[in-house]
Design a protein around this motif. Sequence first.
Motif, PDB file in Angstrom:
ATOM      1  N   GLY A  88       0.786  -1.225   0.000  1.00 33.97           N
ATOM      2  CA  GLY A  88       0.000   0.000   0.000  1.00 33.97           C
ATOM      3  C   GLY A  88       0.820   1.277   0.000  1.00 33.97           C
ATOM      4  O   GLY A  88       0.277   2.360   0.256  1.00 33.97           O
ATOM      5  N   PHE A  89       2.110   1.164  -0.288  1.00 27.79           N
ATOM      6  CA  PHE A  89       3.017   2.320  -0.287  1.00 27.79           C
ATOM      7  C   PHE A  89       3.006   3.047   1.056  1.00 27.79           C
ATOM      8  O   PHE A  89       3.087   4.275   1.115  1.00 27.79           O
ATOM      9  CB  PHE A  89       2.687   3.296  -1.425  1.00 27.79           C
ATOM     10  CG  PHE A  89       3.070   2.773  -2.786  1.00 27.79           C
ATOM     11  CD1 PHE A  89       4.388   2.813  -3.219  1.00 27.79           C
ATOM     12  CD2 PHE A  89       2.106   2.221  -3.639  1.00 27.79           C
ATOM     13  CE1 PHE A  89       4.745   2.326  -4.476  1.00 27.79           C
ATOM     14  CE2 PHE A  89       2.455   1.734  -4.887  1.00 27.79           C
ATOM     15  CZ  PHE A  89       3.768   1.783  -5.309  1.00 27.79           C
ATOM     16  N   VAL A  90       2.940   2.290   2.123  1.00 31.06           N
ATOM     17  CA  VAL A  90       3.098   2.866   3.464  1.00 31.06           C
ATOM     18  C   VAL A  90       4.591   3.085   3.679  1.00 31.06           C
ATOM     19  O   VAL A  90       5.368   2.119   3.686  1.00 31.06           O
ATOM     20  CB  VAL A  90       2.523   1.938   4.543  1.00 31.06           C
ATOM     21  CG1 VAL A  90       2.802   2.496   5.935  1.00 31.06           C
ATOM     22  CG2 VAL A  90       1.028   1.729   4.323  1.00 31.06           C
ATOM     23  N   PRO A  91       5.040   4.327   3.822  1.00 28.11           N
ATOM     24  CA  PRO A  91       6.485   4.591   3.878  1.00 28.11           C
ATOM     25  C   PRO A  91       7.212   3.814   4.967  1.00 28.11           C
ATOM     26  O   PRO A  91       8.325   3.313   4.735  1.00 28.11           O
ATOM     27  CB  PRO A  91       6.559   6.103   4.126  1.00 28.11           C
ATOM     28  CG  PRO A  91       5.297   6.635   3.562  1.00 28.11           C
ATOM     29  CD  PRO A  91       4.262   5.582   3.835  1.00 28.11           C
ATOM     30  N   GLU A  92       6.605   3.706   6.161  1.00 35.53           N
ATOM     31  CA  GLU A  92       7.277   2.985   7.257  1.00 35.53           C
ATOM     32  C   GLU A  92       7.577   1.537   6.876  1.00 35.53           C
ATOM     33  O   GLU A  92       8.612   0.989   7.245  1.00 35.53           O
ATOM     34  CB  GLU A  92       6.414   2.990   8.524  1.00 35.53           C
ATOM     35  CG  GLU A  92       6.259   4.342   9.173  1.00 35.53           C
ATOM     36  CD  GLU A  92       5.022   5.062   8.693  1.00 35.53           C
ATOM     37  OE1 GLU A  92       4.572   5.984   9.407  1.00 35.53           O
ATOM     38  OE2 GLU A  92       4.498   4.737   7.606  1.00 35.53           O
ATOM     39  N   THR A  93       6.649   0.927   6.142  1.00 40.01           N
ATOM     40  CA  THR A  93       6.815  -0.477   5.758  1.00 40.01           C
ATOM     41  C   THR A  93       7.873  -0.626   4.675  1.00 40.01           C
ATOM     42  O   THR A  93       8.785  -1.453   4.784  1.00 40.01           O
ATOM     43  CB  THR A  93       5.477  -1.057   5.274  1.00 40.01           C
ATOM     44  OG1 THR A  93       4.498  -0.904   6.296  1.00 40.01           O
ATOM     45  CG2 THR A  93       5.616  -2.538   4.932  1.00 40.01           C
ATOM     46  N   VAL A  94       7.766   0.184   3.614  1.00 37.34           N
ATOM     47  CA  VAL A  94       8.697   0.067   2.495  1.00 37.34           C
ATOM     48  C   VAL A  94      10.119   0.442   2.930  1.00 37.34           C
ATOM     49  O   VAL A  94      11.095  -0.136   2.444  1.00 37.34           O
ATOM     50  CB  VAL A  94       8.238   0.935   1.314  1.00 37.34           C
ATOM     51  CG1 VAL A  94       9.206   0.795   0.136  1.00 37.34           C
ATOM     52  CG2 VAL A  94       6.829   0.548   0.881  1.00 37.34           C
ATOM     53  N   ALA A  95      10.237   1.358   3.855  1.00 35.17           N
ATOM     54  CA  ALA A  95      11.559   1.785   4.323  1.00 35.17           C
ATOM     55  C   ALA A  95      12.339   0.644   4.968  1.00 35.17           C
ATOM     56  O   ALA A  95      13.573   0.687   5.017  1.00 35.17           O
ATOM     57  CB  ALA A  95      11.415   2.938   5.317  1.00 35.17           C
ATOM     58  N   GLU A  96      11.619  -0.377   5.434  1.00 35.28           N
ATOM     59  CA  GLU A  96      12.269  -1.515   6.092  1.00 35.28           C
ATOM     60  C   GLU A  96      12.579  -2.660   5.139  1.00 35.28           C
ATOM     61  O   GLU A  96      13.114  -3.684   5.566  1.00 35.28           O
ATOM     62  CB  GLU A  96      11.376  -2.025   7.235  1.00 35.28           C
ATOM     63  CG  GLU A  96      11.157  -1.032   8.361  1.00 35.28           C
ATOM     64  CD  GLU A  96      12.450  -0.705   9.093  1.00 35.28           C
ATOM     65  OE1 GLU A  96      13.298  -1.623   9.231  1.00 35.28           O
ATOM     66  OE2 GLU A  96      12.618   0.451   9.504  1.00 35.28           O
ATOM     67  N   TYR A  97      12.262  -2.508   3.873  1.00 36.59           N
ATOM     68  CA  TYR A  97      12.510  -3.594   2.923  1.00 36.59           C
ATOM     69  C   TYR A  97      13.993  -3.936   2.858  1.00 36.59           C
ATOM     70  O   TYR A  97      14.850  -3.037   2.854  1.00 36.59           O
ATOM     71  CB  TYR A  97      12.035  -3.197   1.525  1.00 36.59           C
ATOM     72  CG  TYR A  97      10.551  -3.325   1.276  1.00 36.59           C
ATOM     73  CD1 TYR A  97       9.666  -3.679   2.288  1.00 36.59           C
ATOM     74  CD2 TYR A  97      10.029  -3.076   0.010  1.00 36.59           C
ATOM     75  CE1 TYR A  97       8.308  -3.778   2.043  1.00 36.59           C
ATOM     76  CE2 TYR A  97       8.663  -3.175  -0.247  1.00 36.59           C
ATOM     77  CZ  TYR A  97       7.808  -3.526   0.772  1.00 36.59           C
ATOM     78  OH  TYR A  97       6.464  -3.632   0.525  1.00 36.59           O
ATOM     79  N   GLY A  98      14.256  -5.236   2.770  1.00 37.88           N
ATOM     80  CA  GLY A  98      15.624  -5.707   2.665  1.00 37.88           C
ATOM     81  C   GLY A  98      15.817  -6.577   1.433  1.00 37.88           C
ATOM     82  O   GLY A  98      15.015  -6.550   0.494  1.00 37.88           O
ATOM     83  N   HIS A  99      16.876  -7.377   1.448  1.00 43.56           N
ATOM     84  CA  HIS A  99      17.236  -8.196   0.288  1.00 43.56           C
ATOM     85  C   HIS A  99      16.112  -9.147  -0.105  1.00 43.56           C
ATOM     86  O   HIS A  99      15.822  -9.321  -1.302  1.00 43.56           O
ATOM     87  CB  HIS A  99      18.510  -8.989   0.598  1.00 43.56           C
ATOM     88  CG  HIS A  99      18.923  -9.894  -0.523  1.00 43.56           C
ATOM     89  ND1 HIS A  99      19.492  -9.428  -1.686  1.00 43.56           N
ATOM     90  CD2 HIS A  99      18.824 -11.259  -0.661  1.00 43.56           C
ATOM     91  CE1 HIS A  99      19.738 -10.449  -2.487  1.00 43.56           C
ATOM     92  NE2 HIS A  99      19.343 -11.565  -1.897  1.00 43.56           N
ATOM     93  N   ARG A 100      15.464  -9.749   0.872  1.00 38.95           N
ATOM     94  CA  ARG A 100      14.400 -10.700   0.565  1.00 38.95           C
ATOM     95  C   ARG A 100      13.230 -10.015  -0.160  1.00 38.95           C
ATOM     96  O   ARG A 100      12.651 -10.566  -1.090  1.00 38.95           O
ATOM     97  CB  ARG A 100      13.915 -11.366   1.851  1.00 38.95           C
ATOM     98  CG  ARG A 100      12.949 -12.512   1.637  1.00 38.95           C
ATOM     99  CD  ARG A 100      12.716 -13.278   2.923  1.00 38.95           C
ATOM    100  NE  ARG A 100      13.954 -13.901   3.405  1.00 38.95           N
ATOM    101  CZ  ARG A 100      14.040 -14.606   4.535  1.00 38.95           C
ATOM    102  NH1 ARG A 100      12.971 -14.752   5.314  1.00 38.95           N
ATOM    103  NH2 ARG A 100      15.178 -15.147   4.896  1.00 38.95           N
ATOM    104  N   ASP A 101      12.914  -8.793   0.270  1.00 41.38           N
ATOM    105  CA  ASP A 101      11.845  -8.048  -0.393  1.00 41.38           C
ATOM    106  C   ASP A 101      12.247  -7.671  -1.812  1.00 41.38           C
ATOM    107  O   ASP A 101      11.421  -7.718  -2.734  1.00 41.38           O
ATOM    108  CB  ASP A 101      11.510  -6.780   0.400  1.00 41.38           C
ATOM    109  CG  ASP A 101      10.901  -7.092   1.749  1.00 41.38           C
ATOM    110  OD1 ASP A 101       9.761  -7.586   1.782  1.00 41.38           O
ATOM    111  OD2 ASP A 101      11.574  -6.843   2.756  1.00 41.38           O
ATOM    112  N   LEU A 102      13.504  -7.292  -1.977  1.00 41.97           N
ATOM    113  CA  LEU A 102      13.986  -6.941  -3.309  1.00 41.97           C
ATOM    114  C   LEU A 102      13.839  -8.122  -4.262  1.00 41.97           C
ATOM    115  O   LEU A 102      13.352  -7.967  -5.393  1.00 41.97           O
ATOM    116  CB  LEU A 102      15.443  -6.489  -3.246  1.00 41.97           C
ATOM    117  CG  LEU A 102      16.122  -6.184  -4.592  1.00 41.97           C
ATOM    118  CD1 LEU A 102      15.387  -5.068  -5.335  1.00 41.97           C
ATOM    119  CD2 LEU A 102      17.582  -5.820  -4.383  1.00 41.97           C
TER     120      LEU A 102
END
Length: 213
Positions: A88-102
Amino acid sequence: MTESAPADDVQAVDATDPGTVTGRDGLVRPAWASVDPLLREYYDTEWGMPVRDERGMYERISLEAFQAGLSWATILRKRPAFRAAFDGFVPETVAEYGHRDLERLMADAAIVRNRAKILAAVTNAQATLRLRDKGGLADFVWSFRPDRTPAPRTVAEVPTKSPESLALSRALRKEGFTFVGPTTMYALMEAVGIVDTHLLGSHRRGSSGVWPQ
């Protein structure tokens, strides 16, 4: 977006401006918004309307970055998939993305699988959080609203960038954002109502309430 509109959808193409179409409903739109029903709905209800919340502005910046080199129709069709993939493009959530999310995003055929653009979405989410100390992303972007908006009569008169979009681009880069070039930022300013580039003859001119008609 230079396709020709189907005959049953078009009443007339303006001979003085081939980029303008009058639909069967009698409403004037630019040609790009007169072909695809999805684009027409977007133009009639969303494009150019004010976006003043952080999540909405971050989503628009992200999608404008993904659009670079592609058509907006492609991004618009994929928007539901983008929203699902990016929580949902929630900044707090996307800011925590790491290698697995990529890796998850790079494997998602429903979105644009461009590693640099995906990384930019994460970087820009982190920068969005930092901007909260300076009033927040939405107010920051809106602070670059010009004193006057363009008044194009034809599609050819619609600008692709401005001194304000150049200044916004530089300011966002200084704050750590990427994929925010002046042309991309002008498209953002158009989309979120900071400038009104609806043609003077369009039924949407002045509809945002930000600028007089």
